[in-house]
Write an enzyme that holds these catalytic residues in place. Sequence first.
Site, mmCIF file in Angstrom:
data_model
loop_
_atom_site.group_PDB
_atom_site.id
_atom_site.type_symbol
_atom_site.label_atom_id
_atom_site.label_comp_id
_atom_site.label_asym_id
_atom_site.label_seq_id
_atom_site.Cartn_x
_atom_site.Cartn_y
_atom_site.Cartn_z
ATOM 1 N N GLY A 115 0.632 -1.497 -0.140
ATOM 2 C CA GLY A 115 -0.319 0.063 0.214
ATOM 3 C C GLY A 115 0.765 1.463 0.083
ATOM 4 O O GLY A 115 2.279 1.280 -0.547
ATOM 5 N N ASP A 130 13.746 -2.775 -5.634
ATOM 6 C CA ASP A 130 13.663 -4.237 -4.432
ATOM 7 C C ASP A 130 14.689 -5.132 -5.005
ATOM 8 O O ASP A 130 14.025 -6.221 -5.330
ATOM 9 C CB ASP A 130 12.570 -4.170 -4.211
ATOM 10 C CG ASP A 130 12.001 -2.898 -2.898
ATOM 11 O OD1 ASP A 130 12.495 -2.529 -2.692
ATOM 12 O OD2 ASP A 130 10.796 -2.963 -2.916
ATOM 13 N N HIS A 178 3.703 2.006 -8.293
ATOM 14 C CA HIS A 178 3.331 1.171 -7.785
ATOM 15 C C HIS A 178 2.157 0.719 -9.658
ATOM 16 O O HIS A 178 2.615 -0.109 -9.792
ATOM 17 C CB HIS A 178 2.385 0.863 -6.702
ATOM 18 C CG HIS A 178 3.016 0.760 -5.537
ATOM 19 N ND1 HIS A 178 3.140 2.043 -4.658
ATOM 20 C CD2 HIS A 178 3.471 0.007 -4.922
ATOM 21 C CE1 HIS A 178 3.744 1.521 -3.556
ATOM 22 N NE2 HIS A 178 4.250 0.026 -3.546
ATOM 23 N N GLY A 204 8.543 -4.710 -8.482
ATOM 24 C CA GLY A 204 9.831 -3.228 -8.422
ATOM 25 C C GLY A 204 10.857 -4.108 -8.982
ATOM 26 O O GLY A 204 11.709 -4.388 -7.478
HETATM 27 O O1 PAF Z 1 8.081 -4.847 -1.845
HETATM 28 C C1 PAF Z 1 6.807 -5.417 -0.831
HETATM 29 O O2 PAF Z 1 5.643 -4.691 -1.457
HETATM 30 C C2 PAF Z 1 6.920 -5.923 -0.320
HETATM 31 O O3 PAF Z 1 7.644 -6.571 0.018
HETATM 32 C C3 PAF Z 1 5.906 -7.467 -0.755
HETATM 33 C C4 PAF Z 1 6.555 -8.496 -1.777
HETATM 34 C C5 PAF Z 1 4.738 -6.516 -0.830
HETATM 35 C C6 PAF Z 1 5.966 -8.476 -0.319
HETATM 36 O O4 PAF Z 1 5.596 -7.977 1.923
#
Ligand code: PAF
Length: 283
Positions: free
Chosen positions: A31, A150, A37, A147
């Site tokens: 979120g 990360d 996103h 993404g």
């Molecule tokens: O990258 C993220 O937002 C989180 O690490 C994920 C992949 C949703 C797992 O909680």
Amino acid sequence: MERIETLEQLRQWRSRQRQQSLRVAFVPTMGALHQGHLALVRAAQQRADRVIVSIFVNPTQFGPHEDFDRYPRLPEQDSALLQMVGCHALFLPNHETIYPAEHQTTVQVTGLDQKLCGRLRPGHFQGVATVVTILLNLVQPDTALFGLKDYQQFVLIRRMVRDLRLPVQVEGVATVREPDGLALSSRNRYLSPVERQRATALFQALTAAGQLYRSGENRRDVLIDQATGILQRAGIHQIDYVELCDPDTLATAPEQMTDDVIMLIAARLTGARLIDNLLLTAH
Ligand code: PAF
């Protein structure tokens, strides 16, 4: 956009897509959605007939002194953004849906979870691997998108999906940046105006290393020293790491480099810990 809160609703939604032979792409998130996103959602729309996004702030990937409690929770704002970009379904599980009472099983990607961020955030990647496995099992998508900001998380999930033979295609989506280069992150909101300015040094350090590598300098430590110097001169002194690695395995790059390498940086500012990375190409 359908709002799905229970397992029963999720199963019904998923079986409807299957009955109509529609391909499903999945974007798991925590979120506090931003353009990064939304780029994942747009990429998902190119790859499948239906896109489902989950929002779950996963407690098991936060360390005891990290920001789980203050992590931004903005479900209504997130829902409006997803609706705007044409997402088909939003999955908002509660804690028990993900972790049933007396949950005892975890997933660990040995080795990959100990380096870089894993060294400084013990248990973090076990939490990520576990929640992503559970989410993939529940949603059963054809494709899942993550993404590339990360980057270690992406490499680890790709490895896990291969190792566990999970029937899903994993795809990475390019980092979205502010005009001055700062990678978008839900945690950028923790930065003060001065730190926000300082934070641009991460991308400057990465691009300067990229230029140096292309210009023929191939000594690993020279590139790392140059990037570290740029961070320090910008006033960033709590540098967790600046490393050069193999882009597929995250093994440390050789002292004299010849192939493409990925530079990864993690640094702490007062408000937030920031990470970023860039693929450096030799030619
Ligand atoms: O990258 C993220 O937002 C989180 O690490 C994920 C992949 C949703 C797992 O909680």
